[in-house]
Design an enzyme around this catalytic site. Structure first.
Site, PDB file in Angstrom:
ATOM      1  NE  ARG A  56      11.581   2.706 -11.667  1.00 55.19           N
ATOM      2  CZ  ARG A  56      10.492   1.961 -11.478  1.00 55.19           C
ATOM      3  NH1 ARG A  56       9.964   1.285 -12.490  1.00 55.19           N
ATOM      4  NH2 ARG A  56       9.937   1.863 -10.295  1.00 55.19           N
ATOM      5  CD  GLN A  88       0.024  -1.881  -6.308  1.00 50.11           C
ATOM      6  OE1 GLN A  88      -0.193  -1.235  -5.289  1.00 50.11           O
ATOM      7  NE2 GLN A  88      -0.590  -1.636  -7.446  1.00 50.11           N
ATOM      8  CG  ASP A  91      11.474  -0.801  -3.613  1.00 45.40           C
ATOM      9  OD1 ASP A  91      11.407  -1.613  -2.676  1.00 45.40           O
ATOM     10  OD2 ASP A  91      10.646   0.121  -3.778  1.00 45.40           O
ATOM     11  CG  HIS A 106       3.492  -4.565 -10.606  1.00 47.97           C
ATOM     12  ND1 HIS A 106       2.981  -3.417 -10.019  1.00 47.97           N
ATOM     13  CD2 HIS A 106       2.416  -5.258 -11.071  1.00 47.97           C
ATOM     14  CE1 HIS A 106       1.658  -3.429 -10.127  1.00 47.97           C
ATOM     15  NE2 HIS A 106       1.300  -4.531 -10.745  1.00 47.97           N
ATOM     16  N   GLY A 172       0.291   2.671   1.147  1.00 50.52           N
ATOM     17  CA  GLY A 172       0.965   3.490   0.148  1.00 50.52           C
ATOM     18  C   GLY A 172       0.578   3.190  -1.286  1.00 50.52           C
ATOM     19  CB  THR A 173      -1.851   1.121  -2.907  1.00 50.02           C
ATOM     20  OG1 THR A 173      -3.029   1.186  -2.093  1.00 50.02           O
ATOM     21  CG2 THR A 173      -0.964   0.002  -2.393  1.00 50.02           C
ATOM     22  CD  GLU A 200      -2.827  12.583  -1.425  1.00 52.77           C
ATOM     23  OE1 GLU A 200      -2.799  12.422  -2.664  1.00 52.77           O
ATOM     24  OE2 GLU A 200      -2.602  13.664  -0.868  1.00 52.77           O
TER      25      GLU A 200
END
Length: 228
Positions: A56, A88, A91, A106, A172-173, A200
């Protein structure tokens, strides 16, 4: 509008090549989350966990911030009030795009943590279970990542910022990971305006007063442009 609190999830980094939990062929699907993203899994097989996070980390280092990250950094610079970014994501794409004081609830891939003494330091590109802690010399090095079952970082700071906000925006969650998924209801209870920007509808979409759907690299810059 004086204070905007923005929560970002995996969807904002997906177009930079960093997979989400739901990607059918992503890195997450190649591993059992119980084995690589829990304290128990680390205790059973630390080498497997380090292999997963080394992959990752390499993926993250090769990725570049996208237009959505850049738009939020621009909003921080140009907004006449205050913009707090809580992510969250583990990166560092927000920071590389120019965002400041990002709260990583996180943890971060670029961080290392000693499981013995809680010392933290910048992670090398490749970590291993036998690497000694630079503070206590114990070979208990782990990624500075909040795993399932552990308490997210800086929750007090996040709730303080939420209580001070005029607008809560989730970008984007998925809306299925708590406690972050509950922020929208807390905001609504305090009379704070809420907006979802997502590819979505999320699992908590019905809780938001307003929403815009589409790729993050399109909807986020468009919203920032409109706001400024």
């Amino acid at each position: 509008m004086t204070h905007i609190l923005i929560l970002t999830g995996a969807g904002i980094s997906a177009e930079s090549g960093l997979g989400t939990f739901r990607d059918k062929d992503g890195l997450w699907t190649q591993y059992d989350l119980e084995e690589v993203a829990t304290p128990e899994g680390f205790a059973r097989n630390p080498a497997l966990v380090h292999d997963f996070y080394n992959a990752r980390r390499a993926n993250c280092l090769e990725a570049q911030p996208n237009a959505a990250h850049a738009a939020l950094a621009r909003l921080q610079r140009a907004h006449k009030g205050h913009v707090t970014i809580v992510t969250q994501n583990v990166d560092d794409l927000h920071e590389r795009a120019g965002a400041k004081d990002v709260i990583h609830m996180h943890g971060e891939l670029q961080g290392a943590l000693c499981a013995a003494c809680d010392h933290r330091w910048p992670a090398p590109r490749v970590m291993s279970p036998d690497a000694p802690c630079p503070s206590c010399d114990t070979p208990s090095t782990r990624p500075d990542i909040v795993w399932f079952g552990e308490m997210p970082y800086r929750m007090e700071d996040i709730y303080t910022a939420l209580g001070d906000a005029d607008l809560f925006v989730a970008i984007g969650t998925s809306g299925n990971v708590y406690p972050a998924a509950g922020f929208v209801m807390e905001a609504r209870a305090m009379g704070i305006a809420t907006l979802e920007l997502n590819l979505e509808p999320s699992d908590t979409a019905s809780a938001f007063e307003d929403a815009r759907f589409g790729p993050a690299t399109q909807v986020v810059p468009a919203w920032v442009e409109e706001l400024l």
